[in-house]
Design an enzyme around this catalytic site. Sequence first.
Site, PDB file in Angstrom:
ATOM      1  N   ALA A  11     -29.018 -22.355  87.654  1.00  0.00           N
ATOM      2  CA  ALA A  11     -27.894 -21.428  87.550  1.00  0.00           C
ATOM      3  C   ALA A  11     -26.677 -21.967  88.299  1.00  0.00           C
ATOM      4  O   ALA A  11     -26.813 -22.549  89.375  1.00  0.00           O
ATOM      5  CB  ALA A  11     -28.287 -20.064  88.118  1.00  0.00           C
ATOM      6  N   ARG A  12     -25.523 -21.778  87.693  1.00  0.00           N
ATOM      7  CA  ARG A  12     -24.236 -22.142  88.292  1.00  0.00           C
ATOM      8  C   ARG A  12     -24.109 -23.634  88.598  1.00  0.00           C
ATOM      9  O   ARG A  12     -23.347 -24.040  89.461  1.00  0.00           O
ATOM     10  CB  ARG A  12     -23.978 -21.331  89.576  1.00  0.00           C
ATOM     11  CG  ARG A  12     -23.897 -19.841  89.368  1.00  0.00           C
ATOM     12  CD  ARG A  12     -22.692 -19.489  88.569  1.00  0.00           C
ATOM     13  NE  ARG A  12     -22.506 -18.035  88.547  1.00  0.00           N
ATOM     14  CZ  ARG A  12     -21.476 -17.467  87.986  1.00  0.00           C
ATOM     15  NH1 ARG A  12     -20.539 -18.174  87.433  1.00  0.00           N
ATOM     16  NH2 ARG A  12     -21.381 -16.157  87.978  1.00  0.00           N
ATOM     17  N   SER A  16     -22.933 -25.404  81.293  1.00  0.00           N
ATOM     18  CA  SER A  16     -22.051 -25.029  80.183  1.00  0.00           C
ATOM     19  C   SER A  16     -20.785 -25.870  80.189  1.00  0.00           C
ATOM     20  O   SER A  16     -20.313 -26.310  79.132  1.00  0.00           O
ATOM     21  CB  SER A  16     -21.700 -23.545  80.259  1.00  0.00           C
ATOM     22  OG  SER A  16     -22.858 -22.759  80.105  1.00  0.00           O
ATOM     23  N   HIS A  52     -16.751 -17.752  80.764  1.00  0.00           N
ATOM     24  CA  HIS A  52     -17.049 -18.731  79.710  1.00  0.00           C
ATOM     25  C   HIS A  52     -15.965 -18.719  78.643  1.00  0.00           C
ATOM     26  O   HIS A  52     -15.518 -19.779  78.199  1.00  0.00           O
ATOM     27  CB  HIS A  52     -18.405 -18.429  79.075  1.00  0.00           C
ATOM     28  CG  HIS A  52     -19.569 -18.912  79.880  1.00  0.00           C
ATOM     29  ND1 HIS A  52     -20.433 -19.867  79.415  1.00  0.00           N
ATOM     30  CD2 HIS A  52     -20.009 -18.573  81.113  1.00  0.00           C
ATOM     31  CE1 HIS A  52     -21.361 -20.105  80.326  1.00  0.00           C
ATOM     32  NE2 HIS A  52     -21.133 -19.321  81.363  1.00  0.00           N
ATOM     33  N   ASP A  85     -25.196 -21.767  73.611  1.00  0.00           N
ATOM     34  CA  ASP A  85     -25.252 -21.397  75.027  1.00  0.00           C
ATOM     35  C   ASP A  85     -25.729 -19.953  75.133  1.00  0.00           C
ATOM     36  O   ASP A  85     -24.976 -19.045  74.841  1.00  0.00           O
ATOM     37  CB  ASP A  85     -23.880 -21.564  75.655  1.00  0.00           C
ATOM     38  CG  ASP A  85     -23.906 -21.585  77.178  1.00  0.00           C
ATOM     39  OD1 ASP A  85     -24.971 -21.357  77.762  1.00  0.00           O
ATOM     40  OD2 ASP A  85     -22.842 -21.825  77.771  1.00  0.00           O
TER      41      ASP A  85
END
Length: 186
Positions: A11-12, A16, A52, A85
């Site tokens: 995560a993070r 993406s 996003h 995603d």
Amino acid sequence: MGKVILVTGPARSGKSEWAETLAMESGKAVIYVATATDNPDDEEWHQRILEHQKRRPQDWVTLSVPVELSATLADAKPHTCLLVDSLGTWVANLLEQDDQSWENLVVEFLETVDLVAADMLFVAEEVGWGIVPAYPVGRMFRDRLGSLVRRLSSLCDAVYLITGGYALNLTVLGSPLPTSKDLIQN
């Protein structure tokens, strides 16, 4: 067949963002395939989705595809680059499937990926590096996503692990494990 790339990490970590960079570098028309659905009652989730969206170029097409991923991939045109995603959210959206139904969906997905002429980038979370979840549904999610990522990676031209602010190309740095099909044939 188009180029298939998997981007995975915690995560993070920037998964993406790295996938978005690769999509831009493809030089093709990008179709962003969002597996998440917005929930205005969940402010933190809503903010993540907005984050996003703000990063995406204006000319990218966004499709909301919480479940019908294989059909969306099958409809892709060769001159496009699909950025999916994320696979973790797709798995979460389908947790109510029994084991056989889930396996059928995975086989359909992998067969579709293998046939699509468009470039495809998949973002997937790494969830198996922590403790074993205390609840059955947590273990099912972790196991299904881990298995899906491993099976998909065998079809990929490149697999990236994003961690510590770096994108590591595992297809250059690592050696693939044999698939169960390889083990049966030997």
